[in-house]
Design an enzyme around this catalytic site. Structure first.
Site, PDB file in Angstrom:
ATOM      1  N   HIS A 123      22.746  34.078  12.024  1.00  0.00           N
ATOM      2  CA  HIS A 123      22.661  33.499  10.682  1.00  0.00           C
ATOM      3  C   HIS A 123      21.196  33.142  10.453  1.00  0.00           C
ATOM      4  CE1 HIS A 123      23.108  30.238   7.682  1.00  0.00           C
ATOM      5  NE2 HIS A 123      24.305  30.733   7.401  1.00  0.00           N
ATOM      6  N   ASP A 133      24.021  28.731  18.827  1.00  0.00           N
ATOM      7  CA  ASP A 133      24.459  28.325  17.500  1.00  0.00           C
ATOM      8  C   ASP A 133      25.979  28.430  17.500  1.00  0.00           C
ATOM      9  OD1 ASP A 133      25.343  28.230  14.927  1.00  0.00           O
ATOM     10  OD2 ASP A 133      23.869  29.627  14.117  1.00  0.00           O
ATOM     11  N   GLN A 188      30.187  28.638  14.114  1.00  0.00           N
ATOM     12  CA  GLN A 188      31.508  29.271  13.947  1.00  0.00           C
ATOM     13  C   GLN A 188      32.370  29.099  15.196  1.00  0.00           C
ATOM     14  OE1 GLN A 188      32.472  30.304  11.075  1.00  0.00           O
ATOM     15  NE2 GLN A 188      30.489  30.368  10.040  1.00  0.00           N
ATOM     16  N   LYS A 233      32.419  22.826   8.997  1.00  0.00           N
ATOM     17  CA  LYS A 233      33.116  24.062   9.376  1.00  0.00           C
ATOM     18  C   LYS A 233      34.212  23.766  10.403  1.00  0.00           C
ATOM     19  CE  LYS A 233      28.972  26.880   8.717  1.00  0.00           C
ATOM     20  NZ  LYS A 233      29.189  27.517   7.431  1.00  0.00           N
ATOM     21  N   CYS A 277      24.167  35.120   4.556  1.00  0.00           N
ATOM     22  CA  CYS A 277      22.986  34.576   5.259  1.00  0.00           C
ATOM     23  C   CYS A 277      22.773  35.289   6.595  1.00  0.00           C
ATOM     24  CB  CYS A 277      23.100  33.070   5.482  1.00  0.00           C
ATOM     25  SG  CYS A 277      23.112  32.133   3.967  1.00  0.00           S
TER      26      CYS A 277
END
Ligand SMILES: Cc1ncc(COP(=O)(O)O)c(C=O)c1O
Length: 423
Positions: free
Chosen positions: A133, A210, A213, A236, A381
């Site tokens: 992202h 990261d 998700q 999220k 993104c």
């Protein structure tokens, strides 16, 4: 406890969905009932999160870390309890390893500015992947510009996956940091993070995952992963917007410097200098996102009560179900995946992006919106990944704990109508 699940009950998305007012309240959203397939963007919020926030504002609201009156002390305790719950949720040893930020983006920028800016020198290499992202690309590009560090991109193959040999070769450049997404927000690809961290460490590099998700789809154990930094967002993860987490393990925590200065993050200030407060308070200047931390706490307890292992299993079932449906459309290309029997399918979950020959993703999203179906069209993104997969944009569906097979049936029926209409 609000929203507690019956432990004896088998995972039932319908029962879970009933706990999300925006999805369950048909009067609120009109007809046809809303089908929400944009959880990768942000998740809906369960009743227990909404109530926890309301309860805090009604009965406990006060600023933290400053008042000596009971209301403020109780607020501080609740905020720090939220930190402990986050630590437990991701398997961190101690709550001091948990820094509250405003989201994944801020967490990654904090590593770039508070750690890499001091620890790396011009010419040092950072490995970033093509899956990322923009939140895990742009801060490193900014650092490269200001500091002269070199960015090297780990490419993806046609399936949107990494080649281990290429990764091994890149590690021969002796990078100082490897930044990788735990789960692609476009293809749902789950890179072999544990192995990547292990190899990076052997090459002498620090690692950042990261997990924006990943954290909503799989049980996470930062100690087992061995990662140095890990970032995610509350919104999220069924919590509110405005709260995020940066996990930093003990070996990097002392080298992390505050990026923001202000109240609370200092223990003493004179006109000439100041002494920093302890870790992690020194990283949280000013009034933090207290209400949001309370909401995140409730969201994590909600997820724990369902069980992340059950969520992971259900996610895979749903992913395969959706994939089978999409593979029936001849003029539709699934990004990073073409074969449902491919062993890599098991290494993806939660998110599927596709392109339909001759239809712009924005037109697709608009047509779905006309039927009260929320999904995404665009580059999400992740422009470098789309570039690597030879398409400027895609249509994306993504699932949450409330997504049902019936939702996907409605989606597939409408998709057939849209394709018939627009091609
Ligand atoms: C993989 C990934 N990383 C980072 C982000 C940025 O998250 P936030 O906007 O909450 O900071 C997102 C948001 O979609 C994402 O999917």
């Amino acid at each position: 406890m609000l929203c507690r699940q019956d432990p004896a009950r088998v995972y039932d998305p319908q029962i879970i969905k009933a706990q999300f007012p925006l999805l369950a309240n048909r009067e609120l959203r009109g007809e046809p009932p809303i089908v929400y397939l944009d959880s990768a963007s942000t998740t809906q919020k369960p009743q227990c999160v909404i109530r926890a926030i309301e309860k805090y504002l009604v009965a406990s609201n006060a600023n933290i870390n400053r008042g000596v009156y009971a209301l403020s002390e109780s607020s501080t305790e609740q905020y720090e309890h939220a930190r402990e719950v986050v630590a437990r949720f991701i398997g961190a040893t101690h709550s001091r390893n948990i820094v509250f930020t405003h989201g994944t983006t801020e967490s990654i920028n904090m590593v770039a500015l508070g750690w890499a800016r001091n620890m790396l020198k011009a010419g040092d290499t950072i490995i970033v992947t093509e899956v990322e992202h923009h939140a895990n690309i742009v801060p490193w590009q900014m650092l490269a510009k200001n500091k002269g560090v070199r960015l090297t991109f780990l490419p993806v193959d046609e399936a949107g996956s990494f080649d281990k040999d290429i990764y091994a070769r890149l590690l021969e450049q002796n990078p100082k940091l490897v930044c990788v997404s735990g789960m692609s927000n476009v293809t749902g690809y789950l890179p072999p993070c544990k192995q990547m961290v292990e190899w990076a460490q052997r090459a002498g590099a620090r690692t950042l995952i990261d997990a924006a998700q990943l954290v909503a789809h799989k049980p996470l154990d930062v100690r087992d992963l061995g990662v140095d930094f890990l970032a995610f967002s509350g919104h999220k993860l069924y919590g509110p917007t405005g709260i995020g987490v940066l996990y930093a393990n003990d070996s990097v925590l002392d080298d992390l410097e505050p990026v923001f200065g202000g109240g609370v993050m200092v223990s003493q200030v004179t006109t000439t200098s100041s002494i920093l407060a302890g870790i992690p308070t020194r990283f949280e200047a000013g009034t933090p996102a207290i209400v949001e931390a309370i909401g995140l706490n409730a969201a994590l307890e909600f997820l724990e009560s369902i069980g992340m292992a059950a969520i992971e299993q259900q996610g895979l079932v749903l992913y395969r179900y959706a994939l089978e449906k999409l593979l029936q459309f001849p003029n539709l290309t699934i990004l990073g995946n073409t074969d449902s029997t491919d062993e890599r399918v098991g290494k993806r979950t939660g998110i599927i992006s596709f392109a339909i020959n001759g239809i712009h993703p924005h037109d697709v999203a608009q047509a779905f919106d006309d039927r009260n179906i929320c999904m995404r069209g665009g580059h999400h993104c992740a422009m470098p990944l789309h570039h690597a997969l030879h398409t400027p944009g895609s249509s994306r569906i993504s699932f949450g704990v409330y997504t049902t097979q019936a939702d996907l049936d409605v989606f597939a029926d409408v998709l057939a109508q849209i394709i018939a209409l627009l091609t």
